[in-house]
Design a protein around this motif. Structure first.
Motif, PDB file in Angstrom:
ATOM      1  N   GLU A  85      38.068  26.583  50.907  1.00  0.00           N
ATOM      2  CA  GLU A  85      37.770  27.979  51.215  1.00  0.00           C
ATOM      3  C   GLU A  85      39.022  28.839  51.057  1.00  0.00           C
ATOM      4  N   ALA A  86      40.154  28.292  51.426  1.00  0.00           N
ATOM      5  CA  ALA A  86      41.405  29.050  51.358  1.00  0.00           C
ATOM      6  C   ALA A  86      42.186  28.692  50.095  1.00  0.00           C
ATOM      7  N   ASP A  87      41.473  28.399  49.030  1.00  0.00           N
ATOM      8  CA  ASP A  87      42.108  28.043  47.766  1.00  0.00           C
ATOM      9  C   ASP A  87      43.068  29.151  47.349  1.00  0.00           C
ATOM     10  N   LEU A  88      44.291  28.804  47.077  1.00  0.00           N
ATOM     11  CA  LEU A  88      45.303  29.800  46.733  1.00  0.00           C
ATOM     12  C   LEU A  88      44.959  30.581  45.478  1.00  0.00           C
ATOM     13  N   ARG A  89      44.283  29.935  44.535  1.00  0.00           N
ATOM     14  CA  ARG A  89      43.916  30.661  43.319  1.00  0.00           C
ATOM     15  C   ARG A  89      42.921  31.766  43.624  1.00  0.00           C
ATOM     16  N   ALA A  90      41.963  31.491  44.500  1.00  0.00           N
ATOM     17  CA  ALA A  90      41.000  32.521  44.887  1.00  0.00           C
ATOM     18  C   ALA A  90      41.696  33.642  45.641  1.00  0.00           C
ATOM     19  N   GLU A  91      42.619  33.291  46.503  1.00  0.00           N
ATOM     20  CA  GLU A  91      43.378  34.303  47.238  1.00  0.00           C
ATOM     21  C   GLU A  91      44.193  35.170  46.289  1.00  0.00           C
ATOM     22  N   LEU A  92      44.780  34.555  45.274  1.00  0.00           N
ATOM     23  CA  LEU A  92      45.559  35.311  44.293  1.00  0.00           C
ATOM     24  C   LEU A  92      44.665  36.279  43.527  1.00  0.00           C
ATOM     25  N   ASP A  93      43.470  35.841  43.149  1.00  0.00           N
ATOM     26  CA  ASP A  93      42.524  36.740  42.472  1.00  0.00           C
ATOM     27  C   ASP A  93      42.163  37.927  43.356  1.00  0.00           C
ATOM     28  N   LEU A  94      41.948  37.672  44.656  1.00  0.00           N
ATOM     29  CA  LEU A  94      41.642  38.764  45.583  1.00  0.00           C
ATOM     30  C   LEU A  94      42.819  39.738  45.695  1.00  0.00           C
ATOM     31  N   LEU A  95      44.025  39.201  45.770  1.00  0.00           N
ATOM     32  CA  LEU A  95      45.207  40.066  45.852  1.00  0.00           C
ATOM     33  C   LEU A  95      45.363  40.915  44.599  1.00  0.00           C
ATOM     34  N   ARG A  96      45.102  40.330  43.442  1.00  0.00           N
ATOM     35  CA  ARG A  96      45.190  41.088  42.189  1.00  0.00           C
ATOM     36  C   ARG A  96      44.164  42.220  42.166  1.00  0.00           C
ATOM     37  N   ALA A  97      42.936  41.920  42.623  1.00  0.00           N
ATOM     38  CA  ALA A  97      41.893  42.947  42.661  1.00  0.00           C
ATOM     39  C   ALA A  97      42.279  44.072  43.611  1.00  0.00           C
ATOM     40  N   GLU A  98      42.827  43.728  44.757  1.00  0.00           N
ATOM     41  CA  GLU A  98      43.263  44.750  45.710  1.00  0.00           C
ATOM     42  C   GLU A  98      44.413  45.571  45.147  1.00  0.00           C
ATOM     43  N   LEU A  99      45.334  44.921  44.456  1.00  0.00           N
ATOM     44  CA  LEU A  99      46.454  45.642  43.848  1.00  0.00           C
ATOM     45  C   LEU A  99      45.950  46.608  42.786  1.00  0.00           C
ATOM     46  N   ASP A 100      44.991  46.178  41.968  1.00  0.00           N
ATOM     47  CA  ASP A 100      44.408  47.078  40.968  1.00  0.00           C
ATOM     48  C   ASP A 100      43.746  48.278  41.636  1.00  0.00           C
ATOM     49  N   LEU A 101      43.044  48.068  42.730  1.00  0.00           N
ATOM     50  CA  LEU A 101      42.407  49.145  43.478  1.00  0.00           C
ATOM     51  C   LEU A 101      43.452  50.132  44.006  1.00  0.00           C
ATOM     52  N   LEU A 102      44.530  49.600  44.565  1.00  0.00           N
ATOM     53  CA  LEU A 102      45.600  50.461  45.080  1.00  0.00           C
ATOM     54  C   LEU A 102      46.291  51.241  43.963  1.00  0.00           C
ATOM     55  N   LYS A 103      46.496  50.608  42.814  1.00  0.00           N
ATOM     56  CA  LYS A 103      47.124  51.309  41.688  1.00  0.00           C
ATOM     57  C   LYS A 103      46.263  52.470  41.220  1.00  0.00           C
ATOM     58  N   ARG A 104      44.950  52.236  41.111  1.00  0.00           N
ATOM     59  CA  ARG A 104      44.052  53.324  40.687  1.00  0.00           C
ATOM     60  C   ARG A 104      44.056  54.463  41.697  1.00  0.00           C
ATOM     61  N   ALA A 105      44.035  54.138  42.981  1.00  0.00           N
ATOM     62  CA  ALA A 105      44.042  55.177  44.021  1.00  0.00           C
ATOM     63  C   ALA A 105      45.360  55.950  44.003  1.00  0.00           C
TER      64      ALA A 105
END
Length: 115
Positions: A85-105
């Motif tokens: 559940e806490a797979d680091l690759r999945a966490e990294l994908d979530l962080l990238r998505a959040e970073l993209d959201l913050l960059k657009r905002a």
């Protein structure tokens, strides 16, 4: 410096660049693993090879540390079994998505406040 690292046919292999033959240990969960071989390749390079004991492979993440004089100089990791559940690759994908959201905002805010 560890130049290369791979796992093939149940063996970890790495290439170390250093002036003299290294005195390494591979440690898993505070236990030194036997069987580390070191062969000279010339030009201050050494091929390291270690059979990975099958009894150490189980569900989850297993990290093996390459140490010299008690200092970590490299590592390799094996992920096996059921997805974590806490797979680091999945966490990294979530962080990238959040970073993209913050960059657009942030870009939108810069455009709105510049005018």
């Amino acid at each position: 410096m560890l130049e290369e690292s791979r796992i093939i046919a149940g063996r970890w292999e790495g290439v170390w660049a250093g002036a003299s033959e290294p005195a390494f240990q591979v440690v898993h969960q505070a236990r030194e693993l036997p069987g580390l071989a070191c062969d000279g390749l010339g030009d201050g390079r050494w091929r390291l090879s270690l059979p990975i004991p099958v009894e150490l492979l189980s569900d989850g993440v297993q990290t093996f540390l390459l140490q010299a004089d008690g200092e970590r100089v490299g590592h390799f990791t094996i992920l096996s079994g059921q997805p974590l559940e806490a797979d680091l690759r999945a966490e990294l994908d979530l962080l990238r998505a959040e970073l993209d959201l913050l960059k657009r905002a942030f870009r939108r805010l810069c455009v709105e406040t510049a005018g």
